[in-house]
Design a protein around this motif. Sequence first.
Motif, PDB file in Angstrom:
ATOM      1  N   UNK A   5     -30.296 -32.015  25.293  1.00  0.00           N
ATOM      2  CA  UNK A   5     -30.412 -32.427  23.895  1.00  0.00           C
ATOM      3  C   UNK A   5     -30.804 -33.897  23.761  1.00  0.00           C
ATOM      4  N   UNK A   6     -30.729 -34.613  24.855  1.00  0.00           N
ATOM      5  CA  UNK A   6     -30.997 -36.062  24.817  1.00  0.00           C
ATOM      6  C   UNK A   6     -32.392 -36.347  24.270  1.00  0.00           C
ATOM      7  N   UNK A   7     -32.425 -37.084  23.168  1.00  0.00           N
ATOM      8  CA  UNK A   7     -33.683 -37.521  22.592  1.00  0.00           C
ATOM      9  C   UNK A   7     -34.370 -36.529  21.668  1.00  0.00           C
ATOM     10  N   UNK A   8     -33.738 -35.361  21.422  1.00  0.00           N
ATOM     11  CA  UNK A   8     -34.345 -34.414  20.481  1.00  0.00           C
ATOM     12  C   UNK A   8     -33.330 -34.002  19.421  1.00  0.00           C
ATOM     13  N   UNK A  43     -33.482 -28.244  16.713  1.00  0.00           N
ATOM     14  CA  UNK A  43     -34.568 -27.795  17.581  1.00  0.00           C
ATOM     15  C   UNK A  43     -34.000 -27.295  18.902  1.00  0.00           C
ATOM     16  N   UNK A  44     -33.023 -28.015  19.447  1.00  0.00           N
ATOM     17  CA  UNK A  44     -32.379 -27.600  20.693  1.00  0.00           C
ATOM     18  C   UNK A  44     -31.720 -26.230  20.535  1.00  0.00           C
ATOM     19  N   UNK A  45     -31.057 -26.020  19.424  1.00  0.00           N
ATOM     20  CA  UNK A  45     -30.411 -24.728  19.164  1.00  0.00           C
ATOM     21  C   UNK A  45     -31.451 -23.614  19.065  1.00  0.00           C
ATOM     22  N   UNK A  46     -32.568 -23.889  18.412  1.00  0.00           N
ATOM     23  CA  UNK A  46     -33.630 -22.882  18.277  1.00  0.00           C
ATOM     24  C   UNK A  46     -34.210 -22.505  19.638  1.00  0.00           C
ATOM     25  N   UNK A  47     -34.450 -23.504  20.479  1.00  0.00           N
ATOM     26  CA  UNK A  47     -34.985 -23.228  21.816  1.00  0.00           C
ATOM     27  C   UNK A  47     -33.993 -22.387  22.613  1.00  0.00           C
ATOM     28  N   UNK A  48     -32.735 -22.779  22.580  1.00  0.00           N
ATOM     29  CA  UNK A  48     -31.687 -22.034  23.288  1.00  0.00           C
ATOM     30  C   UNK A  48     -31.605 -20.598  22.777  1.00  0.00           C
ATOM     31  N   UNK A  55     -24.940 -24.224  16.297  1.00  0.00           N
ATOM     32  CA  UNK A  55     -25.448 -25.371  15.535  1.00  0.00           C
ATOM     33  C   UNK A  55     -24.412 -26.499  15.522  1.00  0.00           C
ATOM     34  N   UNK A  56     -23.159 -26.162  15.215  1.00  0.00           N
ATOM     35  CA  UNK A  56     -22.117 -27.183  15.180  1.00  0.00           C
ATOM     36  C   UNK A  56     -21.788 -27.708  16.579  1.00  0.00           C
ATOM     37  N   UNK A  57     -21.869 -26.849  17.584  1.00  0.00           N
ATOM     38  CA  UNK A  57     -21.616 -27.254  18.968  1.00  0.00           C
ATOM     39  C   UNK A  57     -22.643 -28.291  19.414  1.00  0.00           C
ATOM     40  N   UNK A  58     -23.914 -28.023  19.133  1.00  0.00           N
ATOM     41  CA  UNK A  58     -24.968 -28.964  19.516  1.00  0.00           C
ATOM     42  C   UNK A  58     -24.857 -30.262  18.729  1.00  0.00           C
TER      43      UNK A  58
END
Length: 137
Positions: free
Chosen positions: A24-27, A31-36, A80-83
């Motif tokens: 998740x660093x730097x994004x 978006x990270x959740x969607x990719x996952x 979402x909340x975790x990320x």
Amino acid sequence: MWRYYALFSAIFAALTAILAKVGIKGINENLATAIRTVVVLLMAWGIVFTYGDQKHLKDLSRNNILFLAASGVATGLSWIFYFKALETGPVSKVAPIDKLSVAIAIALSAMILGKRLDWKTAMGAALILAGTLVLVL
């Protein structure tokens, strides 16, 4: 056998926290959740088709679909909340709080599903809560 599956689940959940914190660093966390989610979706359907389980689609009831969809919404919100928490907080604090879900699930199973809560289960939930407080405070 279920104990081995549960242990593997815990190992991969721990890896999830570490890998997600690095990834998740730097994004943006959404978006990270969607990719996952896309990766999980592809893996899940890949397993279904690998084992030929798609033939059971016809067995789904309206109730199955409704509650599985609601579970999916809860999973999505959890991720979402975790990320969001991982983005701004340390894994060593976020992960234990996330694992409070075990104690919360125990309480909800008693309240919503009417499951009887024996003393060992109640004590285990209390110890999870106490352990989380020790780690976080």
